[in-house]
Scaffold this motif. Structure first.
Motif, PDB file in Angstrom:
ATOM      1  N   MET A   1       0.825  -1.186   0.000  1.00  0.00           N
ATOM      2  CA  MET A   1       0.000   0.000   0.000  1.00  0.00           C
ATOM      3  C   MET A   1       0.874   1.257   0.000  1.00  0.00           C
ATOM      4  O   MET A   1       0.553   2.236  -0.633  1.00  0.00           O
ATOM      5  N   LYS A   2       1.989   1.155   0.711  1.00  0.00           N
ATOM      6  CA  LYS A   2       2.915   2.276   0.792  1.00  0.00           C
ATOM      7  C   LYS A   2       3.512   2.583  -0.590  1.00  0.00           C
ATOM      8  O   LYS A   2       3.670   3.741  -0.963  1.00  0.00           O
ATOM      9  N   GLN A   3       3.820   1.522  -1.353  1.00  0.00           N
ATOM     10  CA  GLN A   3       4.391   1.712  -2.685  1.00  0.00           C
ATOM     11  C   GLN A   3       3.397   2.393  -3.616  1.00  0.00           C
ATOM     12  O   GLN A   3       3.775   3.247  -4.416  1.00  0.00           O
ATOM     13  N   LEU A   4       2.134   2.008  -3.524  1.00  0.00           N
ATOM     14  CA  LEU A   4       1.101   2.627  -4.344  1.00  0.00           C
ATOM     15  C   LEU A   4       0.990   4.110  -4.043  1.00  0.00           C
ATOM     16  O   LEU A   4       0.820   4.930  -4.950  1.00  0.00           O
ATOM     17  N   PHE A   5       1.105   4.469  -2.790  1.00  0.00           N
ATOM     18  CA  PHE A   5       1.065   5.872  -2.393  1.00  0.00           C
ATOM     19  C   PHE A   5       2.210   6.642  -3.056  1.00  0.00           C
ATOM     20  O   PHE A   5       2.001   7.721  -3.609  1.00  0.00           O
ATOM     21  N   PHE A   6       3.412   6.073  -3.011  1.00  0.00           N
ATOM     22  CA  PHE A   6       4.564   6.755  -3.596  1.00  0.00           C
ATOM     23  C   PHE A   6       4.456   6.850  -5.119  1.00  0.00           C
ATOM     24  O   PHE A   6       4.877   7.841  -5.715  1.00  0.00           O
ATOM     25  N   VAL A   7       3.885   5.851  -5.745  1.00  0.00           N
ATOM     26  CA  VAL A   7       3.657   5.922  -7.191  1.00  0.00           C
ATOM     27  C   VAL A   7       2.684   7.052  -7.500  1.00  0.00           C
ATOM     28  O   VAL A   7       2.898   7.853  -8.422  1.00  0.00           O
ATOM     29  N   ALA A   8       1.603   7.143  -6.737  1.00  0.00           N
ATOM     30  CA  ALA A   8       0.617   8.199  -6.954  1.00  0.00           C
ATOM     31  C   ALA A   8       1.230   9.581  -6.736  1.00  0.00           C
ATOM     32  O   ALA A   8       0.989  10.510  -7.520  1.00  0.00           O
ATOM     33  N   VAL A   9       2.034   9.719  -5.699  1.00  0.00           N
ATOM     34  CA  VAL A   9       2.701  10.993  -5.440  1.00  0.00           C
ATOM     35  C   VAL A   9       3.646  11.335  -6.589  1.00  0.00           C
ATOM     36  O   VAL A   9       3.702  12.482  -7.050  1.00  0.00           O
ATOM     37  N   GLY A  10       4.369  10.354  -7.090  1.00  0.00           N
ATOM     38  CA  GLY A  10       5.277  10.588  -8.217  1.00  0.00           C
ATOM     39  C   GLY A  10       4.539  11.021  -9.472  1.00  0.00           C
ATOM     40  O   GLY A  10       4.998  11.910 -10.202  1.00  0.00           O
ATOM     41  N   VAL A  11       3.382  10.411  -9.728  1.00  0.00           N
ATOM     42  CA  VAL A  11       2.586  10.789 -10.894  1.00  0.00           C
ATOM     43  C   VAL A  11       2.110  12.233 -10.757  1.00  0.00           C
ATOM     44  O   VAL A  11       2.177  13.022 -11.705  1.00  0.00           O
ATOM     45  N   VAL A  12       1.641  12.601  -9.576  1.00  0.00           N
ATOM     46  CA  VAL A  12       1.161  13.972  -9.355  1.00  0.00           C
ATOM     47  C   VAL A  12       2.303  14.971  -9.513  1.00  0.00           C
ATOM     48  O   VAL A  12       2.149  16.002 -10.178  1.00  0.00           O
ATOM     49  N   ILE A  13       3.439  14.674  -8.931  1.00  0.00           N
ATOM     50  CA  ILE A  13       4.592  15.573  -9.046  1.00  0.00           C
ATOM     51  C   ILE A  13       5.025  15.700 -10.508  1.00  0.00           C
ATOM     52  O   ILE A  13       5.312  16.797 -10.988  1.00  0.00           O
ATOM     53  N   GLY A  14       5.054  14.586 -11.230  1.00  0.00           N
ATOM     54  CA  GLY A  14       5.416  14.634 -12.647  1.00  0.00           C
ATOM     55  C   GLY A  14       4.428  15.452 -13.458  1.00  0.00           C
ATOM     56  O   GLY A  14       4.820  16.224 -14.340  1.00  0.00           O
ATOM     57  N   PHE A  15       3.149  15.307 -13.161  1.00  0.00           N
ATOM     58  CA  PHE A  15       2.131  16.076 -13.877  1.00  0.00           C
ATOM     59  C   PHE A  15       2.288  17.569 -13.607  1.00  0.00           C
ATOM     60  O   PHE A  15       2.250  18.380 -14.537  1.00  0.00           O
ATOM     61  N   VAL A  16       2.472  17.940 -12.354  1.00  0.00           N
ATOM     62  CA  VAL A  16       2.641  19.355 -12.004  1.00  0.00           C
ATOM     63  C   VAL A  16       3.903  19.912 -12.654  1.00  0.00           C
ATOM     64  O   VAL A  16       3.897  21.021 -13.206  1.00  0.00           O
ATOM     65  N   ALA A  17       4.983  19.149 -12.620  1.00  0.00           N
ATOM     66  CA  ALA A  17       6.228  19.614 -13.234  1.00  0.00           C
ATOM     67  C   ALA A  17       6.065  19.787 -14.739  1.00  0.00           C
ATOM     68  O   ALA A  17       6.524  20.786 -15.307  1.00  0.00           O
ATOM     69  N   ALA A  18       5.383  18.854 -15.398  1.00  0.00           N
ATOM     70  CA  ALA A  18       5.170  18.967 -16.844  1.00  0.00           C
ATOM     71  C   ALA A  18       4.314  20.182 -17.171  1.00  0.00           C
ATOM     72  O   ALA A  18       4.556  20.867 -18.170  1.00  0.00           O
ATOM     73  N   GLN A  19       3.324  20.469 -16.346  1.00  0.00           N
ATOM     74  CA  GLN A  19       2.480  21.637 -16.577  1.00  0.00           C
ATOM     75  C   GLN A  19       3.283  22.926 -16.462  1.00  0.00           C
ATOM     76  O   GLN A  19       3.134  23.833 -17.281  1.00  0.00           O
TER      77      GLN A  19
END
Length: 65
Positions: free
Chosen positions: A1-19
């Motif tokens: 469950m912890k890994q899924l959280f970090f994947v989700a956080v990474g996706v959000v950070i990547g999306f914000v950075a790309a924007q």
């Protein structure tokens, strides 16, 4: 469950950075090139899959069955 959280956080950070990066013209051009290449790659993979699937599909010619 912890890994899924970090994947989700990474996706959000990547999306914000790309924007934020895409606001500059050169970065927007780079992201467009990456997108075009990714679409070309996925198209080639899909075409190869369809081609190979057609090769493997039985045609029913010459089979007495």
């Amino acid at each position: 469950m912890k890994q899924l959280f970090f994947v989700a956080v990474g996706v959000v950070i990547g999306f914000v950075a790309a924007q934020r990066v895409s606001r500059t013209p050169s970065a927007a051009h780079l992201l467009a090139q990456v997108d075009a290449r990714a679409k070309a790659f996925t198209g080639a993979v899909a075409e190869g899959y369809r081609s190979r699937e057609a090769e493997l599909r039985p045609t029913g010619h010459g089979v007495d069955g």
